[in-house]
Write a protein that holds these residues in place. Structure first.
Motif, short mmCIF file in Angstrom:
data_model
loop_
_atom_site.label_atom_id
_atom_site.label_comp_id
_atom_site.label_asym_id
_atom_site.label_seq_id
_atom_site.Cartn_x
_atom_site.Cartn_y
_atom_site.Cartn_z
N PRO A 72 0.58 -0.98 -0.13
CA PRO A 72 0.04 0.08 -0.20
C PRO A 72 0.75 1.42 0.21
N ASP A 73 2.22 1.18 0.77
CA ASP A 73 2.78 2.47 0.57
C ASP A 73 3.95 2.64 -0.56
N ALA A 74 3.58 1.73 -1.63
CA ALA A 74 4.67 1.70 -2.79
C ALA A 74 4.73 3.01 -3.26
N VAL A 75 6.06 3.59 -3.68
CA VAL A 75 6.14 4.67 -4.27
C VAL A 75 6.35 4.18 -5.89
N ILE A 76 5.14 4.53 -6.72
CA ILE A 76 5.50 4.26 -8.17
C ILE A 76 5.43 5.35 -9.19
N LEU A 77 6.19 5.43 -10.14
CA LEU A 77 6.35 6.48 -11.18
C LEU A 77 6.13 5.86 -12.42
N ILE A 78 5.26 6.41 -13.41
CA ILE A 78 5.12 6.10 -14.64
C ILE A 78 6.13 6.62 -15.49
N TYR A 79 6.85 5.77 -16.08
CA TYR A 79 8.10 6.01 -16.97
C TYR A 79 7.72 5.87 -18.37
N SER A 80 7.16 6.67 -19.07
CA SER A 80 6.54 6.54 -20.41
C SER A 80 7.03 7.48 -21.32
N GLY A 81 7.11 6.98 -22.71
CA GLY A 81 7.51 7.91 -23.90
C GLY A 81 6.14 8.51 -24.61
N PHE A 82 5.27 8.18 -24.21
CA PHE A 82 3.96 8.66 -24.83
C PHE A 82 3.42 9.80 -23.91
N GLU A 83 2.20 10.55 -24.41
CA GLU A 83 1.76 11.67 -23.80
C GLU A 83 0.95 10.99 -22.72
N ILE A 84 1.14 11.77 -21.47
CA ILE A 84 0.60 11.29 -20.31
C ILE A 84 -0.84 12.08 -19.96
N ALA A 85 -1.12 13.39 -20.60
CA ALA A 85 -2.18 13.99 -20.34
C ALA A 85 -3.45 13.35 -20.72
N PRO A 86 -3.69 12.54 -22.03
CA PRO A 86 -4.97 12.18 -22.02
C PRO A 86 -5.41 10.89 -20.82
N HIS A 87 -4.40 10.30 -19.93
CA HIS A 87 -4.72 9.24 -19.03
C HIS A 87 -4.39 10.05 -17.64
N PHE A 88 -4.32 11.37 -17.60
CA PHE A 88 -3.87 11.83 -16.36
C PHE A 88 -4.75 11.54 -15.22
N ASN A 89 -6.20 11.74 -15.45
CA ASN A 89 -7.01 11.53 -14.06
C ASN A 89 -7.11 9.85 -13.89
N LEU A 90 -7.17 9.14 -14.87
CA LEU A 90 -7.27 7.60 -14.73
C LEU A 90 -5.89 7.38 -13.85
N LEU A 91 -4.59 7.84 -14.20
CA LEU A 91 -3.37 7.46 -13.34
C LEU A 91 -3.43 8.08 -12.13
N MET A 92 -3.78 9.32 -11.94
CA MET A 92 -3.96 9.61 -10.66
C MET A 92 -4.68 8.90 -9.54
N GLU A 93 -6.09 8.46 -10.31
CA GLU A 93 -6.90 7.62 -9.34
C GLU A 93 -6.32 6.32 -8.95
N SER A 94 -5.24 5.83 -9.94
CA SER A 94 -4.69 4.40 -9.65
C SER A 94 -3.73 4.56 -8.72
#
Length: 216
Positions: A72-94
């Protein structure tokens, strides 16, 4: 510092591993098979996890949710070469702790990892500007229910704090004076206030408005 790097492209993870491990205090474990990641995080503690966004069978957001069930306390970063903005809310909720682009320099990557390890969120400025409050929920006085202040009411409170007249506020907010009067009545009822002075005072006490006079 133990770091987990998950990406289905072997050449990407090998190159990134070399970049990160140029730091003497960082050790990187790589994994290209997403199905092995849950077992891996149960067996070993990682200070920071870097997950690719687009991978076969499961995306970075869904994998984040799964990993947070185990740690539950894991620190997770999304490391991507693609545009994050279209999935921003989904990723924040995850539950991700931030984002870092694959196009980042080595210095930016290392800095992002160190900040994340200190429990600091890593969010690009362009995405940070999307973090707009839609409504504010504040705890009321003992025995009273929580109060929800909408974004429109928040704007209204800030205009009231500037000492503007109804005519000036209706012009600024582009609403009719009658609509403004209805909104004021509802706002007064929510905050159990009977005057402008009292409603501003209550808003400051509840933390909706800053206690300092920023509107003079």
């Amino acid at each position: 510092m133990e770091i987990l790097l998950v990406d289905d492209h072997r050449s990407v993870v090998e190159g990134t591993k070399m970049l990160i491990e140029s730091e003497p205090d960082m050790n990187v474990t790589i994994e290209t098979d997403v199905y092995c990641v849950p077992d891996l995080v149960r067996l070993k503690k990682f200070d920071v996890m870097l997950l690719d966004l687009y991978m076969p069978n499961i995306n970075g957001a869904d994998l984040t949710r799964k990993l947070l069930e185990y740690v539950p306390d894991a620190v997770i970063l999304i490391y991507s070469g693609f545009e994050i903005a279209p999935h921003f809310n989904l990723l924040m909720e995850s539950g991700v702790s931030g984002f870092i682009a694959k196009t980042s320099t080595r210095e930016q990557l290392i800095q992002a990892i160190r900040c994340a390890a200190r429990k600091e969120a890593i969010v690009p400025m362009a995405l940070l500007r999307q973090l707009r409050r839609q409504e504010i929920v504040v705890s009321g006085e003992p025995g009273r229910e929580e109060t929800t202040i909408t974004q429109e009411e928040d704007k209204l409170l800030r205009e009231l704090a500037k000492g503007k007249s109804n005519k000036e506020i209706s012009k600024t907010l582009m609403i009719s004076q009658r609509s403004l009067e209805y909104s004021l009545t509802e706002l007064f009822q929510k905050l159990h206030a009977t005057s402008r002075v009292e409603v501003i005072k209550k808003a400051k006490q509840l933390g909706i408005l800053p206690t300092e006079d920023l509107y003079s």
